[in-house]
Design a protein around this motif. Structure first.
Motif, PDB file in Angstrom:
ATOM      1  N   ARG A   1       7.022   8.064   0.192  1.00  0.00           N
ATOM      2  CA  ARG A   1       7.405   7.031   1.060  1.00  0.00           C
ATOM      3  C   ARG A   1       6.378   5.874   1.399  1.00  0.00           C
ATOM      4  O   ARG A   1       5.089   6.244   1.501  1.00  0.00           O
ATOM      5  N   LYS A   2       6.878   4.649   1.602  1.00  0.00           N
ATOM      6  CA  LYS A   2       6.015   3.519   1.908  1.00  0.00           C
ATOM      7  C   LYS A   2       6.807   2.730   2.791  1.00  0.00           C
ATOM      8  O   LYS A   2       8.157   2.823   2.856  1.00  0.00           O
ATOM      9  N   ASP A   3       6.167   1.992   3.576  1.00  0.00           N
ATOM     10  CA  ASP A   3       6.821   1.064   4.577  1.00  0.00           C
ATOM     11  C   ASP A   3       7.387  -0.126   3.749  1.00  0.00           C
ATOM     12  O   ASP A   3       8.528  -0.303   4.039  1.00  0.00           O
ATOM     13  N   ILE A   4       6.662  -0.686   3.002  1.00  0.00           N
ATOM     14  CA  ILE A   4       7.244  -1.657   1.960  1.00  0.00           C
ATOM     15  C   ILE A   4       6.962  -1.442   0.592  1.00  0.00           C
ATOM     16  O   ILE A   4       5.836  -1.099   0.126  1.00  0.00           O
ATOM     17  N   ILE A   5       8.099  -1.726  -0.201  1.00  0.00           N
ATOM     18  CA  ILE A   5       7.656  -1.799  -1.709  1.00  0.00           C
ATOM     19  C   ILE A   5       8.148  -3.163  -2.167  1.00  0.00           C
ATOM     20  O   ILE A   5       9.406  -3.615  -1.754  1.00  0.00           O
ATOM     21  N   ILE A   6       7.344  -3.482  -3.161  1.00  0.00           N
ATOM     22  CA  ILE A   6       7.625  -4.858  -3.972  1.00  0.00           C
ATOM     23  C   ILE A   6       7.906  -4.377  -5.340  1.00  0.00           C
ATOM     24  O   ILE A   6       7.047  -3.792  -6.030  1.00  0.00           O
ATOM     25  N   ILE A   7       9.180  -4.869  -5.756  1.00  0.00           N
ATOM     26  CA  ILE A   7       9.577  -4.402  -7.292  1.00  0.00           C
ATOM     27  C   ILE A   7       8.969  -5.905  -8.051  1.00  0.00           C
ATOM     28  O   ILE A   7       9.665  -6.783  -7.777  1.00  0.00           O
ATOM     29  N   GLY A   8       8.039  -5.645  -9.034  1.00  0.00           N
ATOM     30  CA  GLY A   8       7.391  -6.633  -9.700  1.00  0.00           C
ATOM     31  C   GLY A   8       6.183  -7.357  -9.415  1.00  0.00           C
ATOM     32  O   GLY A   8       5.955  -7.558  -8.203  1.00  0.00           O
ATOM     33  N   GLY A   9       5.250  -7.103 -10.368  1.00  0.00           N
ATOM     34  CA  GLY A   9       3.939  -7.306 -10.053  1.00  0.00           C
ATOM     35  C   GLY A   9       3.673  -8.661 -10.546  1.00  0.00           C
ATOM     36  O   GLY A   9       2.560  -8.733 -11.662  1.00  0.00           O
ATOM     37  N   GLY A  10       4.368  -9.589 -10.553  1.00  0.00           N
ATOM     38  CA  GLY A  10       4.001 -11.040 -11.103  1.00  0.00           C
ATOM     39  C   GLY A  10       3.630 -12.011  -9.952  1.00  0.00           C
ATOM     40  O   GLY A  10       3.259 -11.428  -9.120  1.00  0.00           O
ATOM     41  N   ALA A  11       3.981 -13.268 -10.299  1.00  0.00           N
ATOM     42  CA  ALA A  11       3.357 -14.016  -9.288  1.00  0.00           C
ATOM     43  C   ALA A  11       3.797 -13.855  -7.907  1.00  0.00           C
ATOM     44  O   ALA A  11       3.083 -13.852  -6.855  1.00  0.00           O
ATOM     45  N   ALA A  12       5.126 -14.058  -7.794  1.00  0.00           N
ATOM     46  CA  ALA A  12       5.758 -13.742  -6.470  1.00  0.00           C
ATOM     47  C   ALA A  12       5.510 -12.510  -5.726  1.00  0.00           C
ATOM     48  O   ALA A  12       5.265 -12.303  -4.618  1.00  0.00           O
ATOM     49  N   GLY A  13       5.283 -11.541  -6.652  1.00  0.00           N
ATOM     50  CA  GLY A  13       5.367  -9.898  -5.917  1.00  0.00           C
ATOM     51  C   GLY A  13       4.086  -9.693  -5.510  1.00  0.00           C
ATOM     52  O   GLY A  13       3.750  -9.250  -4.409  1.00  0.00           O
ATOM     53  N   PHE A  14       2.855 -10.280  -6.497  1.00  0.00           N
ATOM     54  CA  PHE A  14       1.682 -10.157  -5.695  1.00  0.00           C
ATOM     55  C   PHE A  14       1.388 -11.118  -4.354  1.00  0.00           C
ATOM     56  O   PHE A  14       0.699 -10.864  -3.642  1.00  0.00           O
ATOM     57  N   PHE A  15       2.098 -12.325  -4.318  1.00  0.00           N
ATOM     58  CA  PHE A  15       1.821 -13.030  -3.496  1.00  0.00           C
ATOM     59  C   PHE A  15       2.399 -12.571  -2.187  1.00  0.00           C
ATOM     60  O   PHE A  15       1.600 -12.619  -1.137  1.00  0.00           O
ATOM     61  N   ALA A  16       3.497 -12.147  -2.340  1.00  0.00           N
ATOM     62  CA  ALA A  16       4.164 -11.397  -1.230  1.00  0.00           C
ATOM     63  C   ALA A  16       3.280  -9.927  -0.586  1.00  0.00           C
ATOM     64  O   ALA A  16       3.094 -10.037   0.742  1.00  0.00           O
ATOM     65  N   ALA A  17       3.110  -9.405  -1.647  1.00  0.00           N
ATOM     66  CA  ALA A  17       2.386  -7.895  -1.162  1.00  0.00           C
ATOM     67  C   ALA A  17       0.889  -8.397  -0.343  1.00  0.00           C
ATOM     68  O   ALA A  17       0.662  -7.732   0.648  1.00  0.00           O
ATOM     69  N   ILE A  18       0.330  -9.139  -1.017  1.00  0.00           N
ATOM     70  CA  ILE A  18      -1.205  -9.621  -0.211  1.00  0.00           C
ATOM     71  C   ILE A  18      -0.850 -10.254   1.088  1.00  0.00           C
ATOM     72  O   ILE A  18      -1.383  -9.598   1.903  1.00  0.00           O
ATOM     73  N   ASN A  19       0.104 -11.138   1.023  1.00  0.00           N
ATOM     74  CA  ASN A  19       0.372 -11.630   2.618  1.00  0.00           C
ATOM     75  C   ASN A  19       0.808 -10.706   3.600  1.00  0.00           C
ATOM     76  O   ASN A  19       0.736 -10.892   4.665  1.00  0.00           O
ATOM     77  N   ILE A  20       1.760  -9.866   3.105  1.00  0.00           N
ATOM     78  CA  ILE A  20       2.459  -8.761   3.965  1.00  0.00           C
ATOM     79  C   ILE A  20       0.998  -7.824   4.205  1.00  0.00           C
ATOM     80  O   ILE A  20       0.929  -7.690   5.576  1.00  0.00           O
ATOM     81  N   ALA A  21       0.416  -7.296   3.655  1.00  0.00           N
ATOM     82  CA  ALA A  21      -0.644  -6.377   3.968  1.00  0.00           C
ATOM     83  C   ALA A  21      -1.794  -6.773   4.804  1.00  0.00           C
ATOM     84  O   ALA A  21      -2.342  -6.320   5.594  1.00  0.00           O
ATOM     85  N   GLU A  22      -2.071  -8.320   4.528  1.00  0.00           N
ATOM     86  CA  GLU A  22      -3.059  -9.022   5.304  1.00  0.00           C
ATOM     87  C   GLU A  22      -2.626  -9.202   6.501  1.00  0.00           C
ATOM     88  O   GLU A  22      -3.414  -9.090   7.586  1.00  0.00           O
ATOM     89  N   GLN A  23      -1.193  -9.291   6.619  1.00  0.00           N
ATOM     90  CA  GLN A  23      -0.841  -9.854   8.029  1.00  0.00           C
ATOM     91  C   GLN A  23      -0.408  -8.597   8.983  1.00  0.00           C
ATOM     92  O   GLN A  23      -0.253  -8.228   9.936  1.00  0.00           O
ATOM     93  N   HIS A  24      -0.326  -7.550   8.291  1.00  0.00           N
ATOM     94  CA  HIS A  24       0.333  -6.077   8.715  1.00  0.00           C
ATOM     95  C   HIS A  24      -0.677  -4.978   8.130  1.00  0.00           C
ATOM     96  O   HIS A  24      -0.178  -4.109   7.481  1.00  0.00           O
ATOM     97  N   PRO A  25      -1.857  -4.910   8.440  1.00  0.00           N
ATOM     98  CA  PRO A  25      -2.656  -3.886   7.962  1.00  0.00           C
ATOM     99  C   PRO A  25      -2.134  -2.384   8.196  1.00  0.00           C
ATOM    100  O   PRO A  25      -2.590  -1.496   7.625  1.00  0.00           O
ATOM    101  N   ASN A  26      -1.339  -2.347   9.209  1.00  0.00           N
ATOM    102  CA  ASN A  26      -0.872  -0.808   9.463  1.00  0.00           C
ATOM    103  C   ASN A  26      -0.031  -0.607   8.635  1.00  0.00           C
ATOM    104  O   ASN A  26       0.762   0.746   8.691  1.00  0.00           O
ATOM    105  N   LEU A  27       0.762  -1.342   7.731  1.00  0.00           N
ATOM    106  CA  LEU A  27       1.917  -0.949   7.156  1.00  0.00           C
ATOM    107  C   LEU A  27       1.402  -0.938   5.525  1.00  0.00           C
ATOM    108  O   LEU A  27       0.398  -1.161   5.213  1.00  0.00           O
ATOM    109  N   SER A  28       2.272   0.430   5.025  1.00  0.00           N
ATOM    110  CA  SER A  28       1.745   0.826   3.760  1.00  0.00           C
ATOM    111  C   SER A  28       2.568  -0.129   2.647  1.00  0.00           C
ATOM    112  O   SER A  28       3.933   0.077   2.737  1.00  0.00           O
ATOM    113  N   VAL A  29       1.695  -0.867   1.752  1.00  0.00           N
ATOM    114  CA  VAL A  29       2.651  -1.701   0.991  1.00  0.00           C
ATOM    115  C   VAL A  29       2.391  -1.366  -0.434  1.00  0.00           C
ATOM    116  O   VAL A  29       1.156  -1.038  -0.894  1.00  0.00           O
TER     117      VAL A  29
END
Ligand code: FAD
Length: 404
Positions: free
Chosen positions: A4-32
C-alpha cells in the motif's frame, strides 16, 4: 493484499519524476512510489535534444506559448498561467541546475548534458524519499470505489491516488480504455517529408531562411526555415506542418503535394522583378546571377527547371521562361511520397481525450483520484522544448491538486 502507498505514479519518465518529486516535497507525510517498467528511468530525457535535453523554450507569454501545441493549444492556456517557462527555469535553478537560452529560443542545461537533468531528478527523488521501483511493468489497473489496485510484473500495489505518466504507451492506453477513458488513436507527429525530385536531389544541406509551404488540397500552411536533406525536406517550415497536420497527413497516407514559395512573394511581383533583371543584367548568365538572397545551388536548380540552360543570358530569356522561373520561385510543386523521423525525435499525437481531463487539476473527469501528466494525454508540440514543458506543467499541477 498488495503493497500500500498513498500515491503511485506509473512511469518514471520526465512527467513521472517531476510529479513524484513535487508531490513528495510538498507532502512529506505521504508515501510516494514510481513504478517504472525499465531497469532505468528517464531514458527519453537522456537521449533528448541530441543528448543535451532541450528542457524548455524561452517563450514567456502563455498565449504565445500555446501556439506551439497542435493538440492542447486551448487546454494548456490555463495551466501555463500556473506553471510555465519561468517557473521551469526557477525550479531547476533552485535545485542547482542553470539553464541557458540559445539564439532560437531553445533552453538547455548550462552543462550541455541531459545527465545534469537526470542527476538532479535522481537526487531530488532520493532527498524526498520517493521510492523508485524499476523493472515494474504495470499490467492492470483496477479503479475501485475508494482506491486503486495495480498489478505489476513484480506484484500488486494499492494506492489512494494514481498518476499515469506513461508517455505514448499503447498498452497503458488500452488499460485506460478498459476503465472508461477514450483514447484518440495515435499517429506520428514531427517528421520530415520524403521527396524524390530532380530539383533537390543533388543539393542536400541547402538551407533557405524563410519560405512558405502549403499542402495542396488542404488548409495546411506554414512558414520558416527550410532544409533540403538527402531524402527530402526538413527544418521548422516542414516540421510545423507535420505536427499541425499529423492527423490529416496520416489520412493521406503521407502521399500528397506541397507548394513551396521560396521567396515569399507572389507570382506577379516576382515576374516583374525578373523582367527588371532581364534589362539590368542583360549580359550575365541567368544561372550565375543568383537573386532573392537564395542559396546559389538552389537558384541554379530552379533556373534549370524553368527550361533555361546553363549558358543562357538574361537578354536571351523569353516570356515563357521568365514565367516558368517565377512559378518555380513562388509556386514550386513537389510530390511527397513518405515521411522520415526527425533526429529520432518521435513524438506521437493521440492519447487520453482532452475532454476527459480537468485541466485545472489534471485529474480524470471519469475516474476520481486518477491523474495524468505528459504525453499520455492527447497533447503534443512542435520541436523546441515544448514537449517537455507540457510534461513539467502537467506534473506540477498534479502535485498541487493532490495537495488539496
Ligand atoms: C529522441 C527524442 C528526443 C527528444 N528531445 C526532446 C527535447 O529535446 N525537448 C522536448 O521538449 N521534447 C523532446 N522529446 C519529446 C519528449 O521526450 C517527450 O515529450 C517526453 O519525454 C514525454 O514525457 P512523459 O513523461 O510523458 O513520457 P516518457 O518520458 O516517455 O516516460 C514514460 C515512462 O513510462 C514508462 N512506462 C511505459 N509503460 C509502462 C508500464 N506499463 N509500466 C511502467 N512504466 C511504464 C516508460 O518506460 C517511460 O520511462 C524527444 C523525444 C525523443 C524520442
Amino acid at each position: 493484499m498488495g503493497k500500500r502507498k498513498d500515491i503511485i505514479i506509473i512511469g518514471g519518465g520526465a512527467a513521472g519524476f517531476f510529479a513524484a518529486i513535487n508531490i513528495a516535497e510538498q507532502h512529506p507525510n505521504l508515501s510516494v512510489a514510481i513504478l517504472e517498467r525499465g531497469k532505468e528511468g528517464l531514458q527519453k530525457v537522456k537521449i533528448s535534444g541530441g543528448g543535451r535535453c532541450n528542457v524548455t523554450h524561452a517563450e514567456f507569454i502563455p498565449s504565445e506559448l500555446v501556439l506551439n501545441y497542435p493538440r492542447g493549444e486551448k487546454e494548456l492556456l490555463g495551466p501555463f498561467h500556473t506553471f510555465m517557462t519561468g517557473d521551469t527555469i526557477a525550479w531547476f535553478e533552485e535545485r542547482g541546475v542553470e539553464l541557458k537560452i540559445e539564439d532560437d529560443g531553445r533552453m538547455f542545461p548550462m552543462s550541455n548534458s541531459s545527465q545534469t537533468i537526470i542527476d538532479c531528478f535522481l537526487s531530488e527523488a532520493k532527498k524526498h524519499h520517493v521510492e523508485v521501483l524499476y523493472n515494474h511493468s504495470v499490467k492492470s489497473i483496477d479503479a475501485r470505489e475508494n482506491d486503486f489496485s495495480i498489478e505489476s510484473s513484480q506484484g500488486e500495489f494499492e494506492c489512494n491516488k494514481l498518476v499515469v505518466a506513461t508517455g505514448s504507451n499503447p498498452k497503458i492506453w488500452k488499460l485506460l480504455e478498459d476503465i472508461g477513458h477514450t483514447i484518440v488513436q495515435p499517429v506520428p507527429s514531427l517528421f520530415t517529408f520524403d521527396i524524390k525530385d530532380k530539383r533537390i536531389k543533388d543539393i542536400p544541406g541547402v538551407v533557405v531562411k524563410n519560405i512558405e509551404v502549403k499542402v495542396l488540397s488542404t488548409n495546411l500552411v506554414s512558414e520558416g526555415p527550410l532544409l533540403i536533406t538527402h531524402v527530402g525536406m526538413s527544418a521548422p517550415a516542414i516540421l510545423k506542418l507535420s505536427a499541425f497536420g499529423a492527423v490529416e497527413l496520416a489520412k493521406l497516407n503521407y502521399n500528397f503535394k506541397i507548394e513551396v514559395n521560396f521567396i515569399k512573394q507572389d507570382f506577379e511581383s516576382c515576374l516583374d522583378q525578373l523582367k527588371d533583371f532581364k534589362l539590368g543584367f542583360a549580359k550575365k548568365t541567368i544561372v550565375n546571377s543568383t537573386q532573392f538572397d537564395l542559396p546559389k545551388r538552389l537558384w541554379k536548380q530552379l533556373v534549370l527547371a524553368s527550361n533555361i540552360n546553363e549558358t543562357e543570358r538574361w537578354a536571351d530569356s523569353n516570356k515563357q521562361q521568365l514565367e516558368d522561373l517565377s512559378r518555380q520561385l513562388t509556386e514550386a510543386v513537389f510530390q511527397v511520397t513518405g515521411k522520415s523521423t526527425f533526429k529520432e525525435e518521435f513524438v506521437t499525437a493521440g492519447g487520453v481525450h482532452l475532454k476527459e481531463v480537468n485541466f485545472k487539476t489534471f485529474e480524470s473527469k471519469r475516474i476520481p483520484n486518477l491523474y495524468f501528466a505528459g504525453e499520455v494525454i492527447n497533447v503534443d508540440a512542435v520541436t523546441g522544448g515544448f514537449n517537455f514543458q507540457n510534461a513539467w506543467t502537467g506534473a506540477y499541477i498534479v502535485s498541487q491538486s493532490i495537495n488539496r
